[in-house]
Write a protein that holds these residues in place. Structure first.
Motif, PDB file in Angstrom:
ATOM      1  N   GLY A 459     -33.072  22.619 -31.818  1.00 30.59           N
ATOM      2  CA  GLY A 459     -33.564  22.840 -33.692  1.00 30.59           C
ATOM      3  C   GLY A 459     -32.842  22.873 -34.161  1.00 30.59           C
ATOM      4  N   PRO A 460     -32.873  22.077 -35.876  1.00 35.67           N
ATOM      5  CA  PRO A 460     -31.599  21.949 -37.077  1.00 35.67           C
ATOM      6  C   PRO A 460     -30.544  22.089 -36.339  1.00 35.67           C
ATOM      7  CG  PRO A 460     -34.231  23.098 -38.184  1.00 35.67           C
ATOM      8  CD  PRO A 460     -33.970  23.267 -36.351  1.00 35.67           C
ATOM      9  N   ILE A 461     -29.721  20.809 -35.996  1.00 34.20           N
ATOM     10  CA  ILE A 461     -28.041  20.886 -36.200  1.00 34.20           C
ATOM     11  C   ILE A 461     -28.073  21.711 -37.295  1.00 34.20           C
ATOM     12  CG2 ILE A 461     -26.058  19.906 -35.903  1.00 34.20           C
ATOM     13  CD1 ILE A 461     -28.152  18.054 -33.897  1.00 34.20           C
ATOM     14  N   THR A 462     -26.700  22.957 -37.519  1.00 31.16           N
ATOM     15  CA  THR A 462     -26.057  23.108 -39.338  1.00 31.16           C
ATOM     16  C   THR A 462     -24.836  23.044 -38.441  1.00 31.16           C
ATOM     17  OG1 THR A 462     -25.745  24.925 -38.014  1.00 31.16           O
ATOM     18  CG2 THR A 462     -27.758  24.848 -39.240  1.00 31.16           C
ATOM     19  N   LYS A 463     -23.770  22.814 -39.517  1.00 29.73           N
ATOM     20  CA  LYS A 463     -21.963  22.950 -39.400  1.00 29.73           C
ATOM     21  C   LYS A 463     -21.805  24.047 -38.530  1.00 29.73           C
ATOM     22  CE  LYS A 463     -20.803  18.750 -42.279  1.00 29.73           C
ATOM     23  NZ  LYS A 463     -22.298  18.546 -42.221  1.00 29.73           N
TER      24      LYS A 463
END
Length: 481
Positions: A459-463
């Motif tokens: 899924g999306p990579i967040t900090k």
């Protein structure tokens, strides 16, 4: 086993009386036994030892490689029994993932032992003052090294103030990276003062190793999450001290065969953990971990295909990767092995039986090539214009690799980018690329365009996904974790 590591922090802070009775060396708890130089030395031996217990604590297993699979230089088998490895590569790491436990546990065990030394060395009643300062200086170095690894992987982590257990420690809160880095810097400043120019033996730091680690710390602080760009000048200055005094510290680029670097014991070693090929201290990420099933290996890790394809051709690439394999007398190309990937030759046992899970190959934690590249990048970022020494540093690495020197006249930004790329290639698979991508906030970019035969992210990579979850068993013991 689960009972042991589910209470890891408690055991680290309290010790185990049965273990103390059976094997007291290096497991001294509190101030007991530290009234002599021999007691300090024993505690320090235990601190080193906690970084080298296979599958239990420290850096002699594939743990740190698995934990850096979010970078583009490492991946794992798409099937088989590698689910815990795949979690790191796909950015969906469970707090119960056991692959990260040895690093967490090993670092905190070493922190306990070194804090014990640092807090109690003044009680020593005998011995030589210079030797005692050397022991304590090494303890400061090891503690800084451990906190550096912990905060880079987990971000906010608990700082353990004492070697003695109290109930309050079960409610200890996490400290921010800014606080942890202050401790790291202070510890390395003390280590730099007391650790001598010469190594007491090959597996220990000298003053040059302390400076090299401090340069790496400053470089990291210049990027995410601290983004303190004033640290770049400090990183450049500290790395330059190592470069200018390489003869004193007996450091240099090793020129007599790239693969020999990874057998250890060359001038390239800045700080290395030397294993002994015994059950209690050996390296298990060489050998089977880095071989395809076609050769009877485990396929724990290998490079991503785009990384391999983009790697500059030359002698370094030939030495870094295995691209052909002998199976039942026939030679097959990497495209025809089960995983359809090349493998890391630098982590394949070069002498003796290579299809083994146990070797005495060392774990090279920091080598001189990294010092050169740290200086080059930091100098360019600090001043905006690479100087002659920065070019000389990166070109020394490139020339050894069989590459042309960098073109002159590059802007500071373009030069720094070129050096970061050089770090990726020179230190491929050596758990450096992940930390570079994190500090430069390029994790998303590196994972944006995967080869069809590589794992995709979940899924999306967040900090938030730059950091790992605290091991769940320890978080269950202390709600503040």
């Amino acid at each position: 086993m689960k009972k042991i590591y589910s209470l890891a922090l408690i055991i680290i802070l309290t010790g185990c009386s049965k273990a103390l009775e059976e094997d007291p060396q290096g497991l001294i708890v509190g101030s007991a036994g530290l009234s002599s130089q021999a007691g300090l030395e024993s505690a320090l031996t235990g601190a080193y030892g906690s970084l080298m217990v296979p599958w239990e604590s420290g850096f002699t297993t594939v743990s740190q490689i698995a934990m850096c699979m979010g970078a583009d230089d490492l991946t794992t088998h798409p099937g088989s029994n590698k689910e815990e490895f795949r979690e790191f590569d796909r950015f969906n790491v469970s707090s119960l993932n056991s692959r990260m436990v040895p690093i967490w546990r090993g670092c905190y065990k070493t922190i306990q032992s070194t804090t014990n030394i640092i807090n109690n060395y003044n009680a020593v009643l005998d011995g030589n003052e210079t030797t005692i300062h050397t022991i304590v200086g090494e303890a400061y170095f090891l503690r800084a090294l451990c906190y550096f690894w912990l905060t880079r992987f987990w971000g906010d982590v608990p700082v353990i103030p004492t070697e003695k257990y109290t109930a309050d420690l079960l409610n200890l809160k996490k400290s921010t990276p800014a606080v942890v880095y202050q401790l790291i810097e202070a510890d390395l400043a003390k280590a730099e003062e007391w650790v001598p120019n010469g190594k007491r033996d090959p597996g220990r730091p000298n003053k040059g190793a302390v400076k090299a680690l401090l340069a790496e710390v400053y470089l990291t602080e210049g990027g995410w999450p601290l983004k303190d760009v004033s640290k770049y000048a400090l990183a450049a200055a500290k790395a330059k001290e190592v470069i200018d005094n390489k003869a004193t510290y007996k450091f240099d680029l090793y020129q007599d065969g790239y693969l020999k670097i990874f057998a250890g014991g060359t001038v390239e070693d800045v700080f290395t953990l030397f294993t002994r090929g015994q059950w209690s201290t050996y390296n298990s990420f060489y050998g089977l971990s880095t071989m395809p099933e076609n050769e009877g290996g485990w396929s724990d890790f290998f490079p991503e295909i785009n990384f391999f394809n983009n790697f500059p051709a030359g002698t370094r690439k030939d030495a870094t990767f295995s691209t052909q394999f002998v199976v039942k007398g026939d030679t097959i190309a990497w495209q025809n092995v089960t995983t359809k990937h090349p493998y890391y030759k630098k982590f394949t046992i070069q002498t003796g039986q290579k299809d083994t899970y146990m070797s005495n190959n060392p774990v090279i934690m920091l080598r001189y090539a990294a010092v050169l590249l740290t200086y080059a990048e930091a100098q360019a970022r600090a001043t905006g214009t690479p100087n002659e020494a920065a070019y000389a540093a990166v070109d020394a690495v490139r020339v050894r690799a069989g590459l042309a020197k960098l073109p002159t006249g590059l802007s500071g930004a373009d030069f720094a980018t070129a050096v970061v790329n050089e770090r990726a290639w020179e230190l491929a698979g050596e758990w450096s690329r992940w930390f570079d991508l994190v500090r430069l906030e390029k994790v998303e970019e590196a994972n944006a365009s995967k080869h069809a035969d590589d794992l995709t992210i979940s899924g999306p990579i967040t900090k938030q996904k730059y950091w790992l979850p605290i091991p769940g068993a320890d978080a269950a013991v202390n709600p503040n974790l």
